[in-house]
Design an enzyme around this catalytic site. Structure first.
Site, PDB file in Angstrom:
ATOM      1  N   LYS A   1       0.843  -1.208   0.000  1.00 51.05           N
ATOM      2  CA  LYS A   1       0.000   0.000   0.000  1.00 51.05           C
ATOM      3  C   LYS A   1       0.870   1.246   0.000  1.00 51.05           C
ATOM      4  O   LYS A   1       1.761   1.391   0.852  1.00 51.05           O
ATOM      5  CB  LYS A   1      -0.907   0.026   1.229  1.00 51.05           C
TER       6      LYS A   1
ATOM      7  N   ASP B   1      -3.552   4.277  -2.193  1.00 53.02           N
ATOM      8  CA  ASP B   1      -4.603   4.710  -1.257  1.00 53.02           C
ATOM      9  C   ASP B   1      -4.603   6.238  -1.142  1.00 53.02           C
ATOM     10  O   ASP B   1      -4.098   6.792  -0.169  1.00 53.02           O
ATOM     11  CB  ASP B   1      -4.344   4.050   0.103  1.00 53.02           C
ATOM     12  N   LEU B   2      -5.182   6.892  -2.153  1.00 51.20           N
ATOM     13  CA  LEU B   2      -5.197   8.369  -2.156  1.00 51.20           C
ATOM     14  C   LEU B   2      -6.561   8.922  -1.738  1.00 51.20           C
ATOM     15  O   LEU B   2      -6.727  10.131  -1.628  1.00 51.20           O
ATOM     16  CB  LEU B   2      -4.826   8.902  -3.554  1.00 51.20           C
ATOM     17  N   LYS B   3      -7.533   8.067  -1.532  1.00 45.60           N
ATOM     18  CA  LYS B   3      -8.876   8.470  -1.067  1.00 45.60           C
ATOM     19  C   LYS B   3      -9.384   9.662  -1.880  1.00 45.60           C
ATOM     20  O   LYS B   3      -9.647  10.744  -1.352  1.00 45.60           O
ATOM     21  CB  LYS B   3      -8.881   8.780   0.434  1.00 45.60           C
TER      22      LYS B   3
ATOM     23  N   ASP C   1     -13.444  14.333  -5.508  1.00 45.97           N
ATOM     24  CA  ASP C   1     -13.429  15.572  -6.297  1.00 45.97           C
ATOM     25  C   ASP C   1     -14.563  15.469  -7.309  1.00 45.97           C
ATOM     26  O   ASP C   1     -15.357  14.518  -7.253  1.00 45.97           O
ATOM     27  CB  ASP C   1     -12.044  15.711  -6.977  1.00 45.97           C
TER      28      ASP C   1
ATOM     29  N   THR D   1     -12.437  14.983 -12.642  1.00 44.75           N
ATOM     30  CA  THR D   1     -11.097  14.978 -12.045  1.00 44.75           C
ATOM     31  C   THR D   1     -10.758  13.606 -11.485  1.00 44.75           C
ATOM     32  O   THR D   1      -9.642  13.107 -11.664  1.00 44.75           O
ATOM     33  CB  THR D   1     -11.031  16.059 -10.940  1.00 44.75           C
TER      34      THR D   1
ATOM     35  N   THR E   1     -12.127   6.530  10.182  1.00 48.33           N
ATOM     36  CA  THR E   1     -12.180   6.055  11.572  1.00 48.33           C
ATOM     37  C   THR E   1     -11.804   7.148  12.568  1.00 48.33           C
ATOM     38  O   THR E   1     -11.969   6.979  13.768  1.00 48.33           O
ATOM     39  CB  THR E   1     -11.262   4.831  11.773  1.00 48.33           C
TER      40      THR E   1
ATOM     41  N   ARG F   1       2.994  -1.688  10.956  1.00 45.40           N
ATOM     42  CA  ARG F   1       4.011  -1.822  12.004  1.00 45.40           C
ATOM     43  C   ARG F   1       4.353  -3.235  12.447  1.00 45.40           C
ATOM     44  O   ARG F   1       5.539  -3.502  12.706  1.00 45.40           O
ATOM     45  CB  ARG F   1       3.613  -0.938  13.203  1.00 45.40           C
TER      46      ARG F   1
HETATM   47  O1  C5P Z   1       0.916   0.002  11.324  1.00 45.77           O
HETATM   48  P1  C5P Z   1      -0.509  -0.420  11.089  1.00 45.77           P
HETATM   49  O2  C5P Z   1      -0.646  -1.905  10.835  1.00 45.77           O
HETATM   50  O3  C5P Z   1      -1.461   0.110  12.121  1.00 45.77           O
HETATM   51  O4  C5P Z   1      -0.859   0.286   9.682  1.00 45.77           O
HETATM   52  C1  C5P Z   1      -2.115   0.225   9.138  1.00 45.77           C
HETATM   53  C2  C5P Z   1      -2.170   1.005   7.841  1.00 45.77           C
HETATM   54  O5  C5P Z   1      -3.541   1.151   7.467  1.00 45.77           O
HETATM   55  C3  C5P Z   1      -1.586   2.417   7.940  1.00 45.77           C
HETATM   56  O6  C5P Z   1      -1.033   2.744   6.657  1.00 45.77           O
HETATM   57  C4  C5P Z   1      -2.806   3.255   8.225  1.00 45.77           C
HETATM   58  O7  C5P Z   1      -2.689   4.568   7.755  1.00 45.77           O
HETATM   59  C5  C5P Z   1      -3.896   2.522   7.440  1.00 45.77           C
HETATM   60  N1  C5P Z   1      -5.247   2.755   7.948  1.00 45.77           N
HETATM   61  C6  C5P Z   1      -5.630   2.467   9.250  1.00 45.77           C
HETATM   62  N2  C5P Z   1      -6.897   2.696   9.678  1.00 45.77           N
HETATM   63  C7  C5P Z   1      -7.787   3.205   8.837  1.00 45.77           C
HETATM   64  C8  C5P Z   1      -7.439   3.502   7.536  1.00 45.77           C
HETATM   65  C9  C5P Z   1      -6.141   3.254   7.112  1.00 45.77           C
HETATM   66  O8  C5P Z   1      -4.819   2.002  10.036  1.00 45.77           O
HETATM   67  N3  C5P Z   1      -9.008   3.388   9.263  1.00 45.77           N
END
Ligand code: C5P
Length: 231
Positions: free
Chosen positions: A31, A58-60, A63, A67, A118, A209
């Site tokens: 991602k 994942d640019l969400k 617009d 676009t 979230t 992580r």
């Molecule tokens: O490090 P971790 O496993 O928490 O990373 C989860 C990934 O999913 C990160 O890139 C985070 O920005 C993304 N994400 C999230 N919760 C969301 C939407 C996206 O943790 N609701």
């Protein structure tokens, strides 16, 4: 078979290349989010694709339809496999994203909708003029997206079972917030284990992580994939 997507939450293309090379065959899907894309641009997508990996961009997008259509076309031309849009962009925007993807034929990326971030709670919805209860709002936006061409949604592992029932068997359900049993949850509040998320209906797990910060990232990725099991 559900797929593992590793979140490239690093700052530069050089770090991405190092990580993707280190993870090698243990990970085939990555991602790239707004922060990395803003810093490193399309070259970071090319760097991952050139290593034979799949990319979730994942640019969400949110617009006007024209676009978004052009942005999806640009992503498709880079060869990305999954892209996100905001469901609140409305029917015409969702349809425009899907049409732009389909115009790329065999290389068409799948379109995922984000329902409610979230970071928002019920009082934020009220500030935005939304009186519906959160769960009903998420479900309504998920249905709107999928009825207008989206291939699926991004949702928390705690919502997966409900959204699978609401959206049917074909929807892609992509879930962050996954932690192997016993792992540090970090700042994630609503977590599930890989096995639970897949049993509840996730098609893709996004994990950052627990793999990026592991002493042995390859072993961590393989352990998570093993926990996911066959869908
Ligand atoms: O490090 P971790 O496993 O928490 O990373 C989860 C990934 O999913 C990160 O890139 C985070 O920005 C993304 N994400 C999230 N919760 C969301 C939407 C996206 O943790 N609701």
């Amino acid at each position: 078979m559900a797929e593992l997507i590793v979140a490239l939450d690093v700052a530069s293309t050089a770090e991405v290349e190092q990580l993707v090379d280190r993870l090698g065959e243990s990970v085939s899907f990555y991602k790239i989010g707004l922060e990395l894309f803003s810093a490193a641009g399309p070259d970071v997508v090319r760097a991952v694709k050139s290593r034979g990996k799949k990319v979730f961009l994942d640019l969400k997008l949110h617009d006007i339809p024209r676009t978004v259509e052009r942005a999806v076309k640009a992503g498709a031309e880079l060869g990305v496999d999954l892209m996100t849009i905001h469901a609140v962009g409305g029917k015409a925007m969702i349809r425009a994203a899907k049409d732009a993807a389909l115009a790329c034929g065999a290389r068409a990326p799948k379109i995922l909708a984000v329902t409610v971030l979230t970071s928002l709670d019920q009082s934020d919805l009220a500030d935005l003029g939304v009186s519906r209860e959160m769960k009903a709002h998420v479900e309504a936006l998920g249905r709107l997206a999928c009825e207008n061409g989206a291939d699926g949604i991004v949702c928390s592992p705690k919502e997966v079972a409900h959204m699978r029932a609401a959206l049917g068997p074909d929807a892609l359900l992509v879930t962050p917030g996954v932690r192997p049993a016993g792992a540090d949850v970090g700042d994630q509040k609503r977590v599930a284990t890989p096995g639970q998320a897949v049993r509840d209906g996730s098609t893709h797990l996004v994990v950052g992580r627990p793999i990026l910060e592991a002493a042995d990232p390859c072993a961590a990725a393989r352990a998570i994939a093993a926990e996911m099991g066959p869908a």
